[in-house]
Structures are given as structure tokens and as C-alpha cells.
Scaffold this motif. Structure first.
Motif, mmCIF file in Angstrom:
data_model
loop_
_atom_site.group_PDB
_atom_site.id
_atom_site.type_symbol
_atom_site.label_atom_id
_atom_site.label_comp_id
_atom_site.label_asym_id
_atom_site.label_seq_id
_atom_site.Cartn_x
_atom_site.Cartn_y
_atom_site.Cartn_z
ATOM 1 N N TYR A 180 0.852 -1.177 0.000
ATOM 2 C CA TYR A 180 0.000 0.000 0.000
ATOM 3 C C TYR A 180 0.896 1.239 0.000
ATOM 4 O O TYR A 180 1.854 1.311 0.772
ATOM 5 C CB TYR A 180 -0.887 0.059 1.241
ATOM 6 C CG TYR A 180 -1.925 -1.037 1.370
ATOM 7 C CD1 TYR A 180 -2.078 -2.036 0.417
ATOM 8 C CD2 TYR A 180 -2.752 -1.068 2.468
ATOM 9 C CE1 TYR A 180 -3.036 -3.022 0.564
ATOM 10 C CE2 TYR A 180 -3.718 -2.053 2.618
ATOM 11 C CZ TYR A 180 -3.853 -3.034 1.671
ATOM 12 O OH TYR A 180 -4.803 -4.005 1.820
ATOM 13 N N HIS A 206 -10.862 4.010 -4.209
ATOM 14 C CA HIS A 206 -9.673 4.021 -3.357
ATOM 15 C C HIS A 206 -10.068 4.185 -1.896
ATOM 16 O O HIS A 206 -11.050 4.857 -1.587
ATOM 17 C CB HIS A 206 -8.752 5.188 -3.737
ATOM 18 C CG HIS A 206 -8.573 5.319 -5.207
ATOM 19 N ND1 HIS A 206 -7.775 4.483 -5.938
ATOM 20 C CD2 HIS A 206 -9.121 6.176 -6.097
ATOM 21 C CE1 HIS A 206 -7.823 4.824 -7.216
ATOM 22 N NE2 HIS A 206 -8.640 5.847 -7.337
ATOM 23 N N ARG A 254 -10.469 -5.733 1.599
ATOM 24 C CA ARG A 254 -10.118 -5.615 0.173
ATOM 25 C C ARG A 254 -10.307 -6.948 -0.535
ATOM 26 O O ARG A 254 -10.843 -7.018 -1.634
ATOM 27 C CB ARG A 254 -8.688 -5.108 0.013
ATOM 28 C CG ARG A 254 -8.334 -4.827 -1.432
ATOM 29 C CD ARG A 254 -6.981 -4.136 -1.556
ATOM 30 N NE ARG A 254 -6.771 -3.699 -2.912
ATOM 31 C CZ ARG A 254 -6.232 -4.469 -3.863
ATOM 32 N NH1 ARG A 254 -5.840 -5.689 -3.583
ATOM 33 N NH2 ARG A 254 -6.089 -4.002 -5.090
ATOM 34 N N GLY A 294 -10.822 -6.960 -4.531
ATOM 35 C CA GLY A 294 -9.951 -5.927 -5.082
ATOM 36 C C GLY A 294 -10.689 -4.769 -5.722
ATOM 37 O O GLY A 294 -10.116 -4.046 -6.540
ATOM 38 N N ASP A 312 -8.444 0.003 -4.198
ATOM 39 C CA ASP A 312 -7.058 -0.102 -3.757
ATOM 40 C C ASP A 312 -6.906 0.701 -2.470
ATOM 41 O O ASP A 312 -7.789 1.464 -2.099
ATOM 42 C CB ASP A 312 -6.068 0.317 -4.842
ATOM 43 C CG ASP A 312 -6.314 1.711 -5.374
ATOM 44 O OD1 ASP A 312 -7.195 2.416 -4.865
ATOM 45 O OD2 ASP A 312 -5.603 2.120 -6.298
#
Length: 127
Positions: free
Chosen positions: A15, A34, A59, A64, A67
Motif C-alpha cells: 500500500y 480508493h 479488500r 480488489g 485499492d
């Protein structure tokens, strides 16, 4: 931000560590959804390590769909102010550079899943 579970998000999960306003703008303005993790003062806030463990699991649960990045100490206050989410730890959600929602403090799994689903379903406000 010195805590091994927060450091793990950056080193193991890759990250980005957002340390300047430009970092925040570049990360949140990229295409897609995000999440910026705002850890707060880990010495005073015992929930911060919990959220650092939960975030990668969220996540994965959302396959996914978003992000993630970690707000560094220098930008935390600005991120909280812009999102109007003042409690930490918090997860601030962005799309197209705009805040679309936030979840302060630690929550139970069901509440996270429900709230994140609602946030990701929101349209971006027209400017």
C-alpha cells in the motif's frame, strides 16, 4: 505511525504511504475506487492495529474492488478535514478524487461489509 501492523500494510501488501498532499491527490485521483487508511495516534488509539489487520481482509472480500493506501502523519489532518471524518482510525473512500464516504473507528465485519457496499454503490457528486 510506528506500529508493525501499519508498516506491514506498506511493506508486505504494497500500500502506498501517502506523505504529501500531492501523494494524496495522485492516489485518490487515479481511476477507480480508493481507500485511505487514517491510523491516528497508535499509542492512544487501541483500535488502530485492529483496522490495520481488517483492511486487507476487506479488500479481499470485495475482490480488489478498491485499492488502499496509508495516510502518513503529515497528511492525516488534511485528509480527515477534507472528508469530514474526524475520528480515527478511519477508512476514507474516494472515487475520481472525491470523497464518497468514510467509516470511522473499528466496526464488526457485517457492518463493514454493509457500509462499504453502500459507499461503493454511491455515484460521484457532480461538481
Amino acid at each position: 505511525m510506528d506500529h508493525p501492523l501499519i508498516t506491514r500494510l506498506i511493506t508486505e501488501f504494497g500500500y502506498p504511504n501517502l506523505v504529501t498532499p500531492e501523494d494524496v491527490a495522485a492516489f485518490t485521483g487515479a481511476p477507480g475506487d480508493h481507500v485511505v487508511f487514517v491510523p491516528g495516534d497508535v499509542r492512544r488509539n487501541l483500535e488502530t492495529p485492529d483496522v490495520a489487520v481488517i483492511l486487507p481482509e476487506l479488500r479481499q472480500a470485495f475482490q480488489g474492488r478498491f485499492d488502499c493506501a496509508v495516510a502518513g502523519d503529515a497528511v492525516e489532518e488534511a485528509v480527515r478535514e477534507a472528508a469530514k471524518v474526524f475520528k480515527t482510525p478511519s477508512l476514507i473512500f474516494y472515487r475520481e478524487g472525491q470523497v464518497i464516504g468514510g467509516i470511522p473507528k473499528v466496526r464488526d465485519w457485517t457492518e463493514y461489509v454493509e457500509r462499504i457496499g453502500q459507499i461503493l454503490a454511491l455515484p460521484v457528486a457532480a461538481e
